[in-house]
Design an enzyme around this catalytic site. Structure first.
Site, short mmCIF file in Angstrom:
data_model
loop_
_atom_site.label_atom_id
_atom_site.label_comp_id
_atom_site.label_asym_id
_atom_site.label_seq_id
_atom_site.Cartn_x
_atom_site.Cartn_y
_atom_site.Cartn_z
N LYS A 165 0.79 -1.23 0.04
CA LYS A 165 -0.05 -0.04 -0.08
C LYS A 165 0.92 1.29 0.17
CE LYS A 165 -3.99 -2.24 0.58
NZ LYS A 165 -3.65 -3.48 0.66
C1 LIG Z 1 -4.28 -4.81 0.06
C2 LIG Z 1 -3.47 -5.98 0.22
C3 LIG Z 1 -3.62 -7.11 -0.97
C4 LIG Z 1 -4.57 -6.90 -1.64
O1 LIG Z 1 -4.42 -6.06 -2.80
P1 LIG Z 1 -5.57 -5.58 -3.60
O2 LIG Z 1 -5.13 -4.69 -4.32
O3 LIG Z 1 -6.74 -5.18 -2.42
O4 LIG Z 1 -6.32 -6.70 -4.34
C5 LIG Z 1 -2.44 -8.18 -0.60
N1 LIG Z 1 -1.77 -8.25 0.13
C6 LIG Z 1 -1.39 -7.41 1.02
C7 LIG Z 1 -0.24 -7.46 1.97
C8 LIG Z 1 -2.00 -6.11 1.04
O5 LIG Z 1 -1.96 -5.14 1.96
#
Ligand SMILES: *Cc1c(COP(=O)(O)O)cnc(C)c1O
Length: 494
Positions: free
Chosen positions: A109
């Protein structure tokens, strides 16, 4: 470049407006009217992360001044990442692991949320909005902290984060409730991530509340992956990793690859799909789910069916039954059929499912991993390859192995690694044979460090002694009320 709503193509706004609004007034998501082609892939081989970011983002954020966009990028991708490379690629067992967790909060993120605050600030300047922006965010664990980190102490913006009280890891929770910054507000809700996300969406659609907020000179925006300011920056690392591998002669120019993404809200893999449409040589996009396998069922049957219990797994950031960004894919794959998208999206909350006929999913493969498989995979890859990974990444690698044995496809493959193993220390430690029992989370991390000789990141170590600053909880029906209290705009405060 204009941005149109997936539920009504007549609604068309600029990039800065779309970044500020987050979600369209009709409940739809904004998508770029066209996906621009990147003609000169070769040129990227000699660019660093920031330069590739600029090459991609200037095609989307067309109402930004070039110099301002460059400044946003430079401020975002600096030494808050623990490596100059920003997103390193590690070769493990003949696949390429794209490590997207080198930012300040140790999850992918950060790749987008380190730039979103700058994009938003700039957008406020471009549109001339005089209101104070209030970011409302629902988190399954990682978005919340990354957004808090990005927006803390940013003047003229407040941020409110809702997380499922019992649906995040200990470390994730600690990261959020110890957040500093006068403008931050963190609330645990008694419910799951879907409840939090739906609650936030309802607030965006609550006309009366929006008016009340407006009268008090506030305006809501979103830091979730429904915001194009999140989505577009995520396209960058797919082009970047590909170019880096070509430069290192690990891929030939133009060689086709597969991309595997552990998926929850469908944001990260949608960015990979955008990269493909924009000209990155991609064969399959492999969508990996955990036991909440709504998406893998969908790709197999064409029916999106959320009528099931949400399971709390060891990959909590993917514990989601309503993948918001799938709406964007449906829009693109249906050739921009806003009517079909609108009716499906309205059907989902009412009936719990929708079915879409005649969509071509050939760009995608999807499957899921069980809890058992995740632990085994973490253990196996650590023992055989000496590579330690988090449970989300393990979901992806395990699904990739299923893909390989089903299809015998040996194309080179990039696997998105989305979190540091230390963010999910408990699961990772027990997977590799450390007895966790009732041990304190930080003790477990130390033992993990001892056993693997991989250092615990400092910002995780120091969490232990941080003061809890946010002790707020609410029922899922009371989100509006707690926002009113924080902003001091409720009837009682009139
Ligand atoms: C948010 C997240 C995901 C999923 O990503 P999306 O874009 O919501 O599909 C996978 N792994 C981690 C560690 C995340 O923080």
């Amino acid at each position: 470049m204009r941005y149109i709503s997936t539920r009504n193509k007549e609604i068309s706004i600029s990039s800065s407006e779309a970044i500020i609004q987050g979600i369209s007034k009709d409940g739809g998501l904004f998508v770029p009217q066209i996906l621009p082609r990147i003609e000169d892939l070769e040129a990227m081989e000699n660019m660093d992360y920031r330069e590739i970011s600029y090459t991609i983002m200037k095609k989307f954020f067309t109402d930004f001044e070039p110099e301002s966009l460059k400044t946003c990028i430079d401020k975002a991708y600096d030494n808050k990442f623990d490596t100059d490379i920003i997103a390193p690629v590690v070769e493990v067992n003949n696949s390429f692991i794209l490590e997207l967790f080198h930012g300040p909060t140790f999850a992918f993120k950060d790749m987008a949320l380190s730039i979103l605050p700058y994009l938003l600030k700039e957008s406020i300047g471009i549109t001339g909005i005089q209101k104070e922006i209030v970011i409302l965010t629902a988190t399954s664990g990682d978005t919340g902290k990354a957004a808090l980190e990005g927006f803390a102490n940013v003047h003229g913006i407040k941020i409110i984060v809702f997380y499922p009280e019992n649906g995040v890891s200990e470390i994730q929770k600690k990261q959020m409730i110890t957040q500093e910054g006068e403008n931050t507000f963190v609330v645990g809700i008694r419910g799951n991530f879907d409840d939090a996300q739906n609650g936030v969406k309802d607030i965006f659609n609550d006309r009366e509340f929006i008016e009340l907020i407006d009268k008090n000179n506030y305006m809501f925006s979103s830091a979730n992956s429904i915001n194009i300011g999140r989505l577009i920056p995520q396209i960058v690392y797919y082009f970047y990793s590909y170019s880096m591998l070509v430069k290192q002669k690990k891929l030939n120019k133009g060689e086709k690859i597969n991309i595997v993404v552990p998926t929850g809200n469908f944001g990260n893999i949608l960015a990979a799909y955008y990269a493909k449409v924009m000209g990155l040589p991609v064969n399959k996009l492999i969508c990996a789910s955990n036991e909440n396998n709504v998406l893998s069922d969908f790709f197999r049957t064409g029916v999106y069916d959320k009528r099931r219990e949400l399971i709390l797994t060891s990959s909590p950031s993917m514990d989601i039954l309503i993948s918001s960004n799938l709406e964007r894919l449906l829009f693109h794959l249906s050739g921009g059929d806003d009517k079909i998208v609108a009716s499906s999206m309205e059907k989902l909350p009412k009936e719990g499912f929708y079915k879409i006929n005649d969509l071509n999913f050939e760009d995608f493969y999807s499957n899921y991993s069980t809890e058992e498989e995740v632990k085994e995979r973490i253990c196996k890859v650590f023992k055989k390859e000496n590579y330690l990974m988090d449970p989300h990444t393990a979901v992806a690698i395990n699904v990739y192995e299923k893909y390989r044995s089903e299809t015998k496809d040996n194309l080179k493959t990039i696997i998105a690694s989305t979190a540091s193993p230390y963010k999910f220390g408990n699961t990772v430690a027990s997977a590799i044979g450390i007895k966790t029992g009732n041990k304190d989370e930080f003790r477990i991390l130390e033992e993990l460090e001892d056993k693997t000789k991989i250092a615990v990141p400092k910002a995780i170590k120091t969490l232990k002694d941080k003061v809890i600053l946010h002790n707020n909880n609410c029922n899922k029906g009371d989100m509006r009320q707690i926002i009113e209290e924080f902003l001091k705009v409720g009837v009682a405060n009139d």
